[in-house]
Scaffold this motif. Sequence first.
Motif, short mmCIF file in Angstrom:
data_model
loop_
_atom_site.label_atom_id
_atom_site.label_comp_id
_atom_site.label_asym_id
_atom_site.label_seq_id
_atom_site.Cartn_x
_atom_site.Cartn_y
_atom_site.Cartn_z
N PHE A 3 -63.00 86.45 -53.87
CA PHE A 3 -63.04 85.75 -55.37
C PHE A 3 -64.40 86.47 -56.01
O PHE A 3 -65.54 86.75 -55.70
CB PHE A 3 -63.49 84.42 -54.85
N ASN A 4 -63.80 86.89 -57.18
CA ASN A 4 -64.88 87.45 -58.12
C ASN A 4 -65.48 88.79 -57.63
O ASN A 4 -66.89 89.00 -57.81
CB ASN A 4 -65.80 86.55 -58.49
N LYS A 5 -64.89 89.36 -56.59
CA LYS A 5 -65.33 90.58 -55.90
C LYS A 5 -64.77 91.83 -56.38
O LYS A 5 -63.54 91.79 -57.06
CB LYS A 5 -65.14 90.42 -54.54
N LYS A 6 -65.55 92.77 -56.29
CA LYS A 6 -65.24 94.34 -56.90
C LYS A 6 -65.16 95.36 -55.90
O LYS A 6 -65.90 95.05 -54.91
CB LYS A 6 -65.75 94.80 -58.31
N LYS A 7 -64.53 96.44 -55.98
CA LYS A 7 -64.89 97.73 -55.14
C LYS A 7 -66.16 97.93 -54.93
O LYS A 7 -67.15 97.91 -55.81
CB LYS A 7 -63.80 98.69 -55.57
N ARG A 8 -66.39 98.11 -53.75
CA ARG A 8 -67.74 98.69 -53.19
C ARG A 8 -68.67 97.71 -52.82
O ARG A 8 -69.80 97.80 -52.25
CB ARG A 8 -68.40 99.76 -54.19
N GLN A 9 -68.40 96.24 -53.46
CA GLN A 9 -69.22 95.31 -53.15
C GLN A 9 -69.40 94.80 -51.46
O GLN A 9 -68.06 95.07 -50.90
CB GLN A 9 -68.87 93.97 -54.16
N LYS A 10 -70.47 94.34 -51.13
CA LYS A 10 -70.19 94.32 -49.63
C LYS A 10 -69.32 92.51 -49.29
O LYS A 10 -69.48 92.04 -50.07
CB LYS A 10 -71.72 94.20 -49.07
N VAL A 11 -68.92 92.81 -48.07
CA VAL A 11 -68.24 91.59 -47.41
C VAL A 11 -69.17 90.71 -47.08
O VAL A 11 -70.02 90.99 -46.31
CB VAL A 11 -67.15 92.14 -46.45
N GLU A 12 -68.85 89.57 -47.30
CA GLU A 12 -69.65 88.15 -46.95
C GLU A 12 -69.36 88.13 -45.38
O GLU A 12 -68.28 87.38 -45.14
CB GLU A 12 -69.87 87.11 -47.75
N GLU A 13 -70.13 88.49 -44.47
CA GLU A 13 -69.54 88.42 -42.99
C GLU A 13 -69.32 87.01 -42.77
O GLU A 13 -68.50 86.61 -41.76
CB GLU A 13 -70.50 88.98 -42.21
N LYS A 14 -70.01 85.93 -43.23
CA LYS A 14 -69.81 84.51 -42.92
C LYS A 14 -68.58 84.03 -43.03
O LYS A 14 -68.16 82.90 -42.65
CB LYS A 14 -71.06 83.69 -43.37
N LYS A 15 -67.65 84.56 -44.10
CA LYS A 15 -66.51 84.17 -44.63
C LYS A 15 -65.38 84.88 -43.89
O LYS A 15 -64.28 84.58 -44.11
CB LYS A 15 -66.52 84.48 -46.01
N ILE A 16 -65.64 85.67 -43.11
CA ILE A 16 -64.52 86.48 -42.42
C ILE A 16 -64.01 85.50 -41.25
O ILE A 16 -64.82 85.00 -40.26
CB ILE A 16 -65.28 87.66 -41.69
N GLU A 17 -62.60 85.28 -41.45
CA GLU A 17 -62.00 84.30 -40.58
C GLU A 17 -60.75 85.41 -39.64
O GLU A 17 -60.75 85.26 -38.45
CB GLU A 17 -60.97 83.42 -41.22
N LYS A 18 -60.31 86.24 -40.19
CA LYS A 18 -59.36 87.06 -39.31
C LYS A 18 -59.26 88.75 -40.03
O LYS A 18 -59.81 88.89 -41.03
CB LYS A 18 -57.78 86.49 -39.70
N VAL A 19 -59.18 89.52 -39.02
CA VAL A 19 -59.27 91.07 -39.22
C VAL A 19 -57.73 91.32 -38.70
O VAL A 19 -57.62 91.19 -37.38
CB VAL A 19 -60.46 91.57 -38.51
N PHE A 20 -57.10 92.30 -39.77
CA PHE A 20 -55.82 92.61 -39.36
C PHE A 20 -56.09 94.27 -39.30
O PHE A 20 -56.45 94.92 -40.18
CB PHE A 20 -54.87 92.42 -40.32
N ILE A 21 -55.52 94.78 -38.06
CA ILE A 21 -55.58 96.38 -37.92
C ILE A 21 -54.16 96.46 -37.25
O ILE A 21 -53.96 95.96 -35.92
CB ILE A 21 -56.49 96.81 -36.84
N MET A 22 -53.02 96.82 -37.99
CA MET A 22 -51.99 97.29 -37.49
C MET A 22 -51.31 98.69 -36.90
O MET A 22 -51.87 99.46 -37.88
CB MET A 22 -50.81 96.63 -38.54
N ASP A 23 -51.20 98.85 -35.81
CA ASP A 23 -50.77 100.23 -35.28
C ASP A 23 -49.68 100.75 -36.16
O ASP A 23 -49.73 102.07 -36.51
CB ASP A 23 -50.23 100.15 -34.01
#
Length: 281
Positions: free
Chosen positions: A32-52
Amino acid sequence: MLLRIKKVLNNNAVVVEEAGEEKIIMGLGIGFNKKKRQKVEEKKIEKVFIMDDKKEYNQFKEMLKTVPEEHISVAQEIIEYAQKKLDTKLNEHIHIALTDHLSFAIERLERNIEITNKLLNEIKVLYKKEYEIGLWAKDLIKKRLNVEIPDDEVGYIALHIHTATLDSGTINETMNITSMIQDMVEIVNDCLNVNIDEESLSYQRLVTHLKFALQRLTDGEAFHDMDDDVLNVIKEKYVESFKCAQEISKYLKEETGKEFPENELGYITLHIQKINRDKTS
């Protein structure tokens, strides 16, 4: 490690790159209201997807930009619940297949378009755990989206979940086997001139037996032996039911080019005979 946004997909999903590997990160309001190169708020991370599979990864990434966010969120809740209940990791493709299917189904229901599933009775018996997960999903969808899905749609959710378990084939293969079993039940109905009670234990045992018999045939596994004397008694004593089993094998050969061995027809006959007895009791 500090993560920076490579691309915003929607309010709740962003793409990052870590150690040269691209990942999709999801979390409430993470984009929300984020742009390229801005840092990710780690506390908001719920899921990480890495697909082979890079093709599937790109499909998932594109879907996150077009499918309503609330549909994506509900689908992910269902997938996580299913993995917990089945105690297994589902195939990565479920994130695309179920999300896309569920979103389309919800849109149809919101336009008052009926959803029907001719395989529902067989699905309830063959994929009982998955169907129970589908019923849980029905309650979740009502709670989250205020959409009441019919039991027919619950059946489709169950099929997607079953297909996503390891080595369960594609959803088309699963539906083909389920459809063949339905046809075999109809053959029994016609042979015995009966309408099998789909809530009966005899029906459930027949359907389950046919499922595993078809699976053994598909996988090239050996069938259980039956003593020749026992088989001859079955053929002589249960003539009508054995003829019905032969009709099932004939249908199978027409559909697949394969047929059940006679020993297996003996076991199928015993299940059919139980239904035959039920109609006269």
